[in-house]
Design a protein around this motif. Structure first.
Motif, PDB file in Angstrom:
ATOM      1  N   ALA A  61      36.168  51.509  33.878  1.00  0.00           N
ATOM      2  CA  ALA A  61      36.102  51.933  35.178  1.00  0.00           C
ATOM      3  C   ALA A  61      37.216  50.980  35.885  1.00  0.00           C
ATOM      4  O   ALA A  61      37.187  49.913  35.735  1.00  0.00           O
ATOM      5  CB  ALA A  61      35.003  52.112  35.936  1.00  0.00           C
ATOM      6  N   GLU A  62      38.079  51.750  36.596  1.00  0.00           N
ATOM      7  CA  GLU A  62      39.077  51.054  37.616  1.00  0.00           C
ATOM      8  C   GLU A  62      38.988  51.528  39.035  1.00  0.00           C
ATOM      9  O   GLU A  62      38.651  52.536  39.027  1.00  0.00           O
ATOM     10  CB  GLU A  62      40.562  51.421  36.917  1.00  0.00           C
ATOM     11  N   HIS A  63      39.360  50.521  39.736  1.00  0.00           N
ATOM     12  CA  HIS A  63      39.551  50.815  41.252  1.00  0.00           C
ATOM     13  C   HIS A  63      40.901  50.010  41.631  1.00  0.00           C
ATOM     14  O   HIS A  63      41.177  48.989  41.459  1.00  0.00           O
ATOM     15  CB  HIS A  63      38.496  49.947  42.050  1.00  0.00           C
ATOM     16  N   GLN A  64      41.677  51.066  42.188  1.00  0.00           N
ATOM     17  CA  GLN A  64      43.190  51.090  42.489  1.00  0.00           C
ATOM     18  C   GLN A  64      43.593  50.166  41.331  1.00  0.00           C
ATOM     19  O   GLN A  64      44.406  49.347  41.661  1.00  0.00           O
ATOM     20  CB  GLN A  64      43.127  50.201  43.958  1.00  0.00           C
ATOM     21  N   GLY A  65      43.463  50.599  40.231  1.00  0.00           N
ATOM     22  CA  GLY A  65      44.336  50.086  39.063  1.00  0.00           C
ATOM     23  C   GLY A  65      43.626  48.776  38.427  1.00  0.00           C
ATOM     24  O   GLY A  65      44.135  48.333  37.347  1.00  0.00           O
ATOM     25  N   GLN A  66      42.564  48.341  39.107  1.00  0.00           N
ATOM     26  CA  GLN A  66      42.016  46.984  38.547  1.00  0.00           C
ATOM     27  C   GLN A  66      40.807  47.329  37.811  1.00  0.00           C
ATOM     28  O   GLN A  66      39.963  48.192  38.277  1.00  0.00           O
ATOM     29  CB  GLN A  66      41.581  46.146  39.816  1.00  0.00           C
ATOM     30  N   LEU A  67      40.800  46.574  36.628  1.00  0.00           N
ATOM     31  CA  LEU A  67      39.384  47.029  35.853  1.00  0.00           C
ATOM     32  C   LEU A  67      38.266  46.221  36.498  1.00  0.00           C
ATOM     33  O   LEU A  67      38.191  45.164  36.970  1.00  0.00           O
ATOM     34  CB  LEU A  67      39.612  46.259  34.462  1.00  0.00           C
ATOM     35  N   VAL A  68      37.140  47.224  36.697  1.00  0.00           N
ATOM     36  CA  VAL A  68      35.865  46.856  37.374  1.00  0.00           C
ATOM     37  C   VAL A  68      34.705  46.762  36.333  1.00  0.00           C
ATOM     38  O   VAL A  68      33.930  46.027  36.740  1.00  0.00           O
ATOM     39  CB  VAL A  68      35.673  47.344  38.715  1.00  0.00           C
ATOM     40  N   GLY A  69      34.914  47.429  35.241  1.00  0.00           N
ATOM     41  CA  GLY A  69      33.802  47.525  34.273  1.00  0.00           C
ATOM     42  C   GLY A  69      34.099  48.378  33.268  1.00  0.00           C
ATOM     43  O   GLY A  69      35.170  49.250  33.155  1.00  0.00           O
ATOM     44  N   PHE A  70      33.137  48.470  32.209  1.00  0.00           N
ATOM     45  CA  PHE A  70      33.385  49.467  31.053  1.00  0.00           C
ATOM     46  C   PHE A  70      31.981  49.717  30.447  1.00  0.00           C
ATOM     47  O   PHE A  70      30.869  48.953  30.814  1.00  0.00           O
ATOM     48  CB  PHE A  70      34.244  48.594  30.033  1.00  0.00           C
ATOM     49  N   VAL A  71      32.178  50.634  29.640  1.00  0.00           N
ATOM     50  CA  VAL A  71      30.888  50.916  28.740  1.00  0.00           C
ATOM     51  C   VAL A  71      31.248  51.450  27.416  1.00  0.00           C
ATOM     52  O   VAL A  71      32.304  52.160  27.115  1.00  0.00           O
ATOM     53  CB  VAL A  71      30.128  52.269  29.532  1.00  0.00           C
TER      54      VAL A  71
END
Length: 161
Positions: A61-71
């Protein structure tokens, strides 16, 4: 599972716009760095190789190209398993975890009737989150997780599709 269509974007209940994509080799180091911020015993790089080789499936999961999470999930024999999920500390409580869990359920559902996971018995915040998301306790794995001193039990939770 390269090429499996993902929802490209989702907006969380807090208005955070997320985009999703599959893990690539260049993502392993940033994913590991994120996980080290939130897990006492993070995965090794070899564990993420299983995602790249198709044995497990990892979405970012990215917000504006920044990694914010993963599953990370896997499935076989009619059951799915949520293997790992993490949200960067500065992005927690903004709907990222729920969005990742929803994505995981959507991806696993065609192949499984149940989605299982283990969670440390001491992780009350995570247990409460999963209970709100309709997971039910189905068992206990004694001494499952490494801990600061010895081992820690894991609750086994399940979500039925």
């Amino acid at each position: 599972m390269k090429g499996y269509p993902l929802p490209l974007e989702q907006t969380t209940h807090t208005g955070l716009k997320l985009s999703f994509r599959e893990l690539e080799r260049a993502d392993v180091a940033p994913v590991m760095a994120l996980e080290q911020q939130v897990q006492s015993h993070p995965w090794r790089a070899s564990s993420y190789d299983d995602c790249l080789d198709g044995r497990h499936h990892c979405w970012l999961a990215e917000h504006q190209g920044q990694l914010v999470g993963f599953v990370v999930v896997a499935w076989a024999g009619g059951d799915g398993e949520l293997l790992n999920i993490a949200v960067a500390p500065q992005w927690q409580r903004q709907g990222v975890g729920r969005a990742l869990l929803t994505l995981a359920r959507e991806r696993v559902r065609p192949f499984s009737s149940m989605l299982f996971l283990e969670v440390r018995v001491s992780n009350r915040q995570a247990i409460e989150f999963y209970e709100r998301e309709q997971f039910s306790e189905v068992g206990l794995r004694p001494n499952y997780y490494p801990a600061g001193k010895g081992r820690e039990d894991a609750l086994i939770l399940a979500y039925q599709f």
